[in-house]
Design a protein around this motif. Structure first.
Motif: not given
Length: 241
Positions: A153-156, A161-165, A182, A194-195
């Motif tokens: 898991a990471d984020a971009t 806005s920061v969204v997980p990917l 994504i 997310a979450d």
């Protein structure tokens, strides 16, 4: 580059060039405009307001029709895949970086992997597959589990806005590439998943990966610590403390 993304890039450049030329023309001709404006007849402000409102309504209608068409296409593809394939089904959001990375893994090095703005992901005992299309889905790419080296898991940042990917490291033909995925939330009020639902998908993919490698007697990826589930309420409580 994905052909759709390349077309969108060219269109953006043309629009930017046209806007630059218009602004430059207005600046160059500003003295003439200042002399001309007092001579023009007065325009009724009510008519102009109605015209701008009608233009805005037209733009909103076109945008809404495009969104409804995209949503209908996604639902049709999901229904077709649910009826014909086995495995866990998710919806992905295409990004320019993902399209570039997929092209790097193309078999002949020149083919383009074509994904729609929303595409489907099927994860089963055979691997991970990307599907596009509508009522007749087409498999755009497939990665057997033996080619998958790691899932994390990471984020971009998307639009501020920061969204997980999910980062999928794939090795094929001597090339090792990380695919940023994504996941769509499936809700109009939220862009990306997310979450807790997002981390549940990550854990499920990692479990399927390990099970498939163990079934083939291949080396398992190293175990990592469990992915924490942090809700918005938990984050807000941590900031207050």
């Amino acid at each position: 580059m994905n052909p759709t993304a390349e077309h969108r890039t060219k269109l953006t450049l043309l629009v930017a060039l046209a806007a630059t030329l218009v602004v430059a023309g207005l600046l160059a001709g500003s003295p003439a405009l200042e002399r001309l404006m007092p001579r023009l007849p007065a325009m009724p402000t009510t008519g102009m307001a109605i015209g701008f409102a009608a233009l805005g309504a037209l733009v909103a209608a076109v945008w809404g029709i495009a969104q409804l068409s995209r949503a209908a296409r996604t639902r049709a593809r999901r229904a077709a895949l649910t009826a014909t394939v086995r495995g866990e089904l998710s919806c992905g959001i295409r990004s320019r970086l993902l399209a570039q990375r997929l092209d790097e893994l193309a078999a002949d090095g020149t083919a383009h992997v074509r994904l729609g703005p929303r595409y489907s992901i099927v994860v089963d005992e055979l691997g991970i597959a990307f599907w596009t299309g509508g009522r007749r889905p087409r498999r755009a790419a497939h990665f057997p589990w033996r080619e998958v080296r790691n899932i994390r898991a990471d984020a971009t940042v998307v639009g501020g806005s920061v969204v997980p990917l999910i980062v999928l490291r794939v090795r094929r033909g001597g090339a090792s590439v990380e695919l940023p995925i994504i996941l769509s939330s499936g809700r109009p009020v939220r862009f990306a998943m997310a979450d807790a639902p997002f981390f549940a998908v990550v854990r499920s993919w990692k479990a399927k990966h390990r099970d498939a490698l163990a079934a083939e007697g291949l080396e398992l990826p190293p175990l990592t610590a469990p992915i924490p589930v942090i809700t918005r309420e938990m984050a807000a409580a941590a900031r207050r403390s």
